[in-house]
Structures are given as C-alpha cells and as structure tokens.
Design an enzyme around this catalytic site. Sequence first.
Site, PDB file in Angstrom:
ATOM      1  CG  HIS A  89      -0.335   0.037   2.532  1.00 42.49           C
ATOM      2  ND1 HIS A  89       0.441  -0.980   3.045  1.00 42.49           N
ATOM      3  CD2 HIS A  89      -0.364   0.993   3.502  1.00 42.49           C
ATOM      4  CE1 HIS A  89       0.846  -0.669   4.256  1.00 42.49           C
ATOM      5  NE2 HIS A  89       0.375   0.532   4.551  1.00 42.49           N
ATOM      6  CG  HIS A 128      -0.253   4.383   4.828  1.00 45.26           C
ATOM      7  ND1 HIS A 128      -1.049   3.552   5.586  1.00 45.26           N
ATOM      8  CD2 HIS A 128      -1.034   5.485   4.546  1.00 45.26           C
ATOM      9  CE1 HIS A 128      -2.237   4.108   5.761  1.00 45.26           C
ATOM     10  NE2 HIS A 128      -2.254   5.269   5.137  1.00 45.26           N
ATOM     11  CG  ASP A 176       4.747   2.828   7.320  1.00 50.10           C
ATOM     12  OD1 ASP A 176       3.850   3.283   6.592  1.00 50.10           O
ATOM     13  OD2 ASP A 176       4.542   1.925   8.153  1.00 50.10           O
ATOM     14  CG  HIS A 177       4.289  -0.054   4.036  1.00 52.90           C
ATOM     15  ND1 HIS A 177       4.334  -1.408   4.293  1.00 52.90           N
ATOM     16  CD2 HIS A 177       3.766   0.514   5.156  1.00 52.90           C
ATOM     17  CE1 HIS A 177       3.853  -1.647   5.499  1.00 52.90           C
ATOM     18  NE2 HIS A 177       3.498  -0.490   6.043  1.00 52.90           N
ATOM     19  CG  HIS A 183      -4.377  -0.289   6.134  1.00 49.90           C
ATOM     20  ND1 HIS A 183      -4.251  -0.301   7.507  1.00 49.90           N
ATOM     21  CD2 HIS A 183      -3.377   0.501   5.677  1.00 49.90           C
ATOM     22  CE1 HIS A 183      -3.219   0.438   7.844  1.00 49.90           C
ATOM     23  NE2 HIS A 183      -2.672   0.950   6.758  1.00 49.90           N
ATOM     24  CG  ASP A 236       0.378  -1.590   7.492  1.00 44.94           C
ATOM     25  OD1 ASP A 236       1.257  -2.479   7.497  1.00 44.94           O
ATOM     26  OD2 ASP A 236       0.615  -0.388   7.693  1.00 44.94           O
ATOM     27  CG  HIS A 289       3.626  -2.851  10.469  1.00 44.78           C
ATOM     28  ND1 HIS A 289       2.745  -2.111  11.218  1.00 44.78           N
ATOM     29  CD2 HIS A 289       3.966  -2.069   9.415  1.00 44.78           C
ATOM     30  CE1 HIS A 289       2.540  -0.943  10.639  1.00 44.78           C
ATOM     31  NE2 HIS A 289       3.277  -0.881   9.540  1.00 44.78           N
TER      32      HIS A 289
END
Length: 307
Positions: A63, A65, A67-68, A140, A211, A269
């Site tokens: 996805h 976001h 942090d990915h 999510h 996530d 995570h």
Amino acid sequence: MDIFFLGTGAGIPAKLRNVTSIALKLLEERGSIWLFDAGEATQHQILHTSIKPRRIEKIFITHLHGDHIYGLPGLLASRSFQGGESEVIVYGPKGLKEYITTSLSVSQTYLKYPLKIVEIDEGVIFEDDQFIVDARLLDHGIPSYGYRIVEKDRPGTLLADKLVEAGVQPGPVFRKIKEGETVMLDDGTVIVPSDFLGPDQKGRIVTILGDTRFCESAIGLARDADLLIHEATFSKGEEKLAFDYFHSTTHQAAEVAKLAGSKQLCLTHISSRYDRQAWQELVVEAQEIFANTDIAEDFKEINIPNQ
C-alpha cells in the site's frame, strides 16, 4: 527460498527497527530477489547484507503509506548507478505509477534499465512456469494488498541408477528426462519420465500481508501457507486501538494463522512502543493461539525448505 527482513517496524524508523521491507530470496530457484515494500532507508539496510540490488527482479508494494514506499525511488535510482541493467517490474495499488514517475522526473533520475509499473487489482497478478502471485485487498485505511506467492510443484528426483540399469548413460538424455520429456533411444526403447522420476516435490507457499485489521481476505491468502508474515502492530488487549488505526494485534495475527491452517507465523510491523524485552512477550501472546510463532527482527532470515 529464504525470507530476509530488511525492516520490521511500524510507522516511523526507530533505533531497533527500520520501517517495512521484506526480501524473498529466490537465488536457487531463479537467481533473483523479490522485494515486498520499500520503506525509508531500505537501500541503507541492504548495504549491511549480501543482497545485490541488481538481482532485484520484482518489487511488490502492499500500500502507499510512506513507511512502505518512501525508500522506493532511491532504491530504483541506486540500482541503476550500481550497474543494474535487467528489467524491474513494480506491482502495487493505483497511484503507484504517479508516485514513482513523479519522483524520478522531479529528481531528474535516469534509469539505465527498463522499469515496468503495474497497478494491480485483486486476482492473479503474475504467473510463469515457476510461480503464481495472487493479490487480495485487506482491511486498512487505504487500499492495502496481501500477496500469496505459490511455487508450482517441481519434478521429482531423477532416478539415475534406474536409468543406467535401463541402458541410459549420463548426458543429454538425463536432462530431457528431468525436464519431463519422453525420449526414444537408438534401439527404439521409449523412456517415459514418470518411470524414472521420484514423486513431484510440492511447491511452497509464502503469504506476505500489508497492514490490515483482522479480515477474511487474510485468512484466504494464508490458507495452508508454509510461512505467513502478518503484521502485529499491537499486543493483545489493544483490539480497539488496533481497529481504530486499521491494524492487528498479536492474537488476531495468530487467529488468522490458525484458521488458515498455516504452518508457521512470523509477526512483523511491530510498534516502537515495545522494546526489545517486550518482543518475546508478543511472541508468547501469539503462541497462546498458534504455537509455531516467531517474531521478525531487522536482518533476520527464515529458510523455507523444500517439502
């Protein structure tokens, strides 16, 4: 087949855990590496390993976001600077192409290798003669995918002694039999592969989830997996917090593994609220529901043996 964790934390980089990135090492199977997510500083993490960026063949983004994905443009650029010439295919949700092309364009980054970006929907997103990759939406705050990587069954062990007894000498015929090809010898004898191969070796299954809250899609993706990699951002008892933030607890991850009949669960995570001493407590929580549970750490490697 090996899983190598480059980053295992949640949200922001922390001293003990960088943000998410997971390498699936397929060096024996196809001489390449598949990467799942590329959080900030993924290429820095790679510097501390034996992983060669030029071997990265595919990148799967769960996805969008930060942090990915914040480490993705830098990784793609560095791969070019370091002599990577083979094509890279990046898979992920809608919006991924704009993110990558804008980042490379604004920074005037020129890649010396072909880059293909595939914005995915649910279903089979890749298949060749070795692997099938299935993607499903999870639960999510934004579209987040889980990936089920299925290795196709492989031909059984060549029964070399039996071939020699049948009058076949080591050489090209051995290779043809191993590849499943029926061969006629000079004397007219027909060699059928099934008579000279052991039982097929069952392919392995790895499930890597983005996530997610606890959901049915996760269970389906993890069905009979040899290894399930599931986020566990929060400890048991924090189900409301996990729900509010679209994440999972240790108990919920373990419940997915149990319901899916997975063979092994690895938690990742992990929120930075849990220090090193608390990590084992998270494992124990999950083991209350699913015994064969481990926890990921940066630079941890898990081998997935042949069946």
